[in-house]
Design an enzyme around this catalytic site. Structure first.
Site, PDB file in Angstrom:
ATOM      1  N   CYS B 245     -52.938  -4.495  10.237  1.00 41.97           N
ATOM      2  CA  CYS B 245     -52.265  -4.177  11.504  1.00 41.97           C
ATOM      3  C   CYS B 245     -52.605  -5.249  12.535  1.00 41.97           C
ATOM      4  O   CYS B 245     -53.777  -5.578  12.734  1.00 41.97           O
ATOM      5  CB  CYS B 245     -52.700  -2.803  12.000  1.00 41.97           C
ATOM      6  SG  CYS B 245     -52.148  -2.440  13.675  1.00 41.97           S
ATOM      7  N   CYS B 248     -54.810  -3.338  15.464  1.00 42.76           N
ATOM      8  CA  CYS B 248     -56.126  -2.749  15.235  1.00 42.76           C
ATOM      9  C   CYS B 248     -56.811  -3.328  14.000  1.00 42.76           C
ATOM     10  O   CYS B 248     -57.984  -3.064  13.762  1.00 42.76           O
ATOM     11  CB  CYS B 248     -56.039  -1.229  15.125  1.00 42.76           C
ATOM     12  SG  CYS B 248     -55.307  -0.648  13.582  1.00 42.76           S
ATOM     13  N   CYS B 276     -53.885   4.050  15.417  1.00 42.98           N
ATOM     14  CA  CYS B 276     -54.033   2.652  15.810  1.00 42.98           C
ATOM     15  C   CYS B 276     -54.895   2.542  17.074  1.00 42.98           C
ATOM     16  O   CYS B 276     -55.791   1.708  17.157  1.00 42.98           O
ATOM     17  CB  CYS B 276     -52.658   2.033  16.064  1.00 42.98           C
ATOM     18  SG  CYS B 276     -52.660   0.250  16.207  1.00 42.98           S
TER      19      CYS B 276
END
Lengths: 191, 284
Positions: B245, B248, B276
């Site tokens: 991601c 994050c 997240c």
């Protein structure tokens, strides 16, 4: 003489329903009802709570003879419709000590529509452990369960009921203030 | 504010009338007793069109109580149109507390994701389902699909998956991936990505599915076996990403691909906004 139902029908019925939903989602785990109405004559307080929550003019109920005050209250609060025979009923109410109609004679749904089946409200004395071991959907691990005041040969009949899955009847076991669900999916072994 | 609205509008608690709630509640009890089986119910007209979650909203309305804490997600996000509007709807007609935290919620209504944060016992998830019948694209007649379920005749679906393998070399179904519930009923998990299918198996939470237009509801009780269909030589697998991601850094969550300009630049971010944010905060 009419009995008073819940203080707040809308909120109390929701609370009782959520407990009932949990009871069937995690079968044979006795749960205490969060709110109870005044008991109807001849019935336990928890039974009265379930009747107010589940019964209305869209379903029929069969019960052995009930006191006139109870019938009048249920007609007033739930628009109760009585079925002529247990075989026709959507719900069957069995107060403590009444005899159990053969489970195999009751509405079990059809293969296409197994939900069109009877739900039995069965009063027992109390929930005590160590009669049966149960497993199935809703059991993280097998759970031991027992109830005093069950009709004779109930667990034998239950095994035959489960064997018809997905057809079958569902049972709500009711003590004075507690409730345990017994959906047809539950496998029970005696001893 | 919400309190004023509720009393001012004079809607019943949770919008639906008590008769409708009782009808839904009785259907839900049967649904839980027969895991994966679709129970017909009398779907009501709701103040938003079919396809916007009317089935999920009716289920939530029939089970929600004053003590509940409600979370609503749309593709994992708490802040997209469908989620915001459904959350605001229930805040107005019930005055219950709402949250975006998966852990804090007692009731989660979802359009097509299961949160990354593991569910806990006692929670209830309500899925919005467009097409409850897993076999519908293969058999148009409800009379026929009822019979197929009655006879547990699911060969059609295996043939469909096999045709995927014959054509593409792998099972190409990536969402709404069919599951067997309690080894009996073939069910649609709603269009969740197949990434979420393993979370259905032995879930500690109660999972409820509502389809408003199709007027069907069904349930997967807690601790119930849920198997994604597969073949011995083509086992079930979930999506994996090479990227982490971009916000994050998580490698474990379901990622959305976002196009960031018109020159083909893109980023991958968690679909679950609450997860997240937690990951970002725990690193900060």
């Amino acid at each position: 003489m009419l009995q008073q139902a819940f203080d707040n029908m809308e909120q109390d019925c929701q609370q009782v329903f959520r407990t009932t939903l949990s009871a069937l989602a995690e079968p044979l785990l006795p749960l205490t009802l969060p709110c109870l109405p005044a008991a109807l004559p001849g019935l336990k307080p928890a039974t009265s709570a379930l009747l107010y929550t589940l019964i209305d003019q869209d379903v029929t109920l069969w019960a052995p003879a009930l006191p006139a005050a109870t019938l009048a209250s249920l007609r007033f609060h739930c628009a109760l419709r009585l079925a002529d025979t247990p075989e026709q009923a959507d719900f069957i109410l069995l107060p403590a000590g009444s005899s159990l109609p053969p489970l195999s004679s009751l509405r079990a749904g059809s293969p296409e529509y197994p939900d069109r089946s009877t739900t039995i409200l069965l009063e027992v004395e109390d929930f005590t452990p160590q009669q049966v071991e149960a497993s199935g959907p809703g059991f993280a691990s097998p759970r031991r369960f027992g109830a005093t005041g069950l009709p004779p040969a109930f667990w034998t009949q239950w095994q035959a009921n489960h064997a018809r899955f997905p057809l079958g009847v569902d049972v709500l076991l009711i003590s004075a203030t507690q409730l345990a669900g017994l959906p047809r999916s539950t496998v029970v072994q005696e001893g | 504010m919400t309190e004023t609205c509720h009393s001012q509008w004079q809607y019943n608690f949770a919008f639906l009338d008590e008769n409708t709630k009782r009808m839904l509640r009785r259907a839900l009890l049967k649904a839980v007793a027969i895991p994966g089986y679709q129970v017909p119910f009398g779907s009501r007209e709701m103040p938003l069109p079919y396809g916007w979650g009317t089935g999920g909203i009716q289920l939530t309305a029939s089970i929600i109580g004053q003590d509940d804490v409600l979370k609503v997600i749309d593709q994992g996000a708490d802040d997209t149109t469908n989620a915001v509007n459904i959350r605001r709807f229930f805040a107005r007609v019930t005055s219950v507390a709402t949250t975006s935290s998966t852990a804090a919620a007692s009731l989660i209504q979802s359009r097509h994701r299961i949160p990354e944060t593991p569910l806990r016992p006692g929670q209830i998830m309500v899925f919005q389902v467009p097409e409850p019948e897993a076999l519908r694209t293969l058999e148009a007649s409800e009379v026929e699909t009822r019979k197929l379920h009655a006879h547990q005749e699911y060969g059609l679906m295996h043939v469909k998956l096999y045709e995927d393998i014959a054509r593409f070399g792998h099972i190409a179904t990536s969402y709404d991936y069919p599951v067997m519930v309690n080894q009996r009923y073939l069910s649609s998990p709603s269009p969740i990505p197949k990434f979420d299918n393993p979370k259905l198996h032995m879930s500690p939470a109660l999972l409820l599915f509502g389809a408003g237009r199709e007027k069907r509801l069904y349930a997967i009780p807690p601790h119930t076996r849920v198997e994604s269909l597969a073949f011995e030589d083509h086992p079930f697998t979930v999506q994996r990403w090479e990227q982490a991601c971009a916000l994050c850094g998580s490698h474990d969550s379901y990622l959305d691909e976002i196009i960031t300009d018109d020159a083909g630049a893109r980023m991958f971010v968690c679909s679950d906004t609450d997860y997240c944010q937690q990951q970002q905060e725990s690193k900060a």
